[in-house]
Design a protein around this motif. Structure first.
Motif, short mmCIF file in Angstrom:
data_model
loop_
_atom_site.label_atom_id
_atom_site.label_comp_id
_atom_site.label_asym_id
_atom_site.label_seq_id
_atom_site.Cartn_x
_atom_site.Cartn_y
_atom_site.Cartn_z
N UNK A 53 15.75 -0.69 -7.12
CA UNK A 53 14.79 -0.10 -6.18
C UNK A 53 14.51 1.32 -6.61
N UNK A 54 13.27 1.75 -6.44
CA UNK A 54 12.92 3.15 -6.68
C UNK A 54 11.71 3.51 -5.84
N UNK A 55 11.75 4.68 -5.23
CA UNK A 55 10.66 5.16 -4.38
C UNK A 55 10.20 6.51 -4.88
N UNK A 56 8.89 6.60 -5.18
CA UNK A 56 8.31 7.87 -5.60
C UNK A 56 8.40 8.86 -4.44
N UNK A 57 8.42 10.13 -4.75
CA UNK A 57 8.63 11.17 -3.75
C UNK A 57 7.61 11.19 -2.62
N UNK A 58 6.37 10.91 -2.91
CA UNK A 58 5.32 11.08 -1.90
C UNK A 58 4.94 9.82 -1.15
N UNK A 59 5.64 8.73 -1.38
CA UNK A 59 5.26 7.47 -0.72
C UNK A 59 5.72 7.47 0.73
N UNK A 60 4.94 6.83 1.61
CA UNK A 60 5.34 6.75 3.02
C UNK A 60 6.64 5.96 3.19
N UNK A 61 7.44 6.32 4.18
CA UNK A 61 8.74 5.67 4.35
C UNK A 61 8.61 4.18 4.63
N UNK A 62 7.55 3.75 5.32
CA UNK A 62 7.38 2.33 5.61
C UNK A 62 7.12 1.53 4.33
N UNK A 63 6.59 2.17 3.31
CA UNK A 63 6.33 1.47 2.05
C UNK A 63 7.62 0.96 1.42
N UNK A 64 8.74 1.63 1.67
CA UNK A 64 10.02 1.18 1.11
C UNK A 64 10.39 -0.19 1.65
N UNK A 65 10.34 -0.35 2.96
CA UNK A 65 10.63 -1.65 3.57
C UNK A 65 9.64 -2.71 3.12
N UNK A 66 8.39 -2.31 3.00
CA UNK A 66 7.34 -3.25 2.61
C UNK A 66 7.58 -3.77 1.20
N UNK A 67 7.93 -2.89 0.27
CA UNK A 67 8.20 -3.32 -1.11
C UNK A 67 9.35 -4.30 -1.17
N UNK A 68 10.43 -4.01 -0.45
CA UNK A 68 11.58 -4.91 -0.44
C UNK A 68 11.18 -6.26 0.16
N UNK A 69 10.39 -6.22 1.24
CA UNK A 69 9.93 -7.46 1.86
C UNK A 69 9.04 -8.28 0.95
#
Length: 149
Positions: free
Chosen positions: A53-69
């Motif tokens: 998993x990796x999240x760019x600095x400026x991405x919205x927090x909900x995008x993290x859950x969405x990517x995993x889903x």
């Protein structure tokens, strides 16, 4: 007792390696930058369990859950999430849309090798078309099937 007459009790389940998962993450970030957005990237194994998993600095927090889903959904159903979106529009399949982990929005792809699902890729952070484009570019870059459904 002859055990040759009994069916096999198990099978080998291929799974994406940590190295390949990391390479996919790098390839998605490169593709997303070229498209014009920063991404969250999730890679699961064939069973839908998070591998990388990796999240760019400026991405919205909900995008993290969405990517995993998206990655979980693609690995679970062995179909791209935009294709599943079309399926759940059918009233006979629509109840699936209520599964708490299912994300039927573009950007999720099964990761296949030699015709077998070895994991799931989920990309979020852009519009669903951008997420799809980045996922497809990364999969193609590493030589994975981009069909997804």
């Amino acid at each position: 007792m002859n055990t040759d007459t009994y069916p096999a009790k198990s099978f080998r389940m291929p799974s994406i390696t940590r190295a390949a998962a990391g390479s996919l993450i790098s390839a998605v970030h490169e593709a997303a930058a070229g498209i014009g957005f920063e991404a969250v990237v999730a890679v699961t194994d064939a069973g839908g369990h998070l591998k990388a998993f990796d999240r760019a600095d400026t991405t919205p927090f909900l995008a993290a859950e969405t990517a995993v889903g998206k990655a979980w959904t693609a690995a679970s159903f062995h179909v791209a999430t935009h294709v599943l979106n079309e399926y759940v529009a059918n009233p006979k399949v629509a109840p699936l849309a209520h599964h708490p982990r299912l994300v039927a929005v573009g950007g999720g792809y099964p990761i296949t090798e030699d015709g077998r699902c070895i994991g799931g890729l989920g990309v979020a952070g852009g519009r669903h078309e951008q997420d799809r484009e980045a996922a497809e570019a990364a999969l193609a870059c590493l030589g994975f099937d981009v069909g997804g459904g």
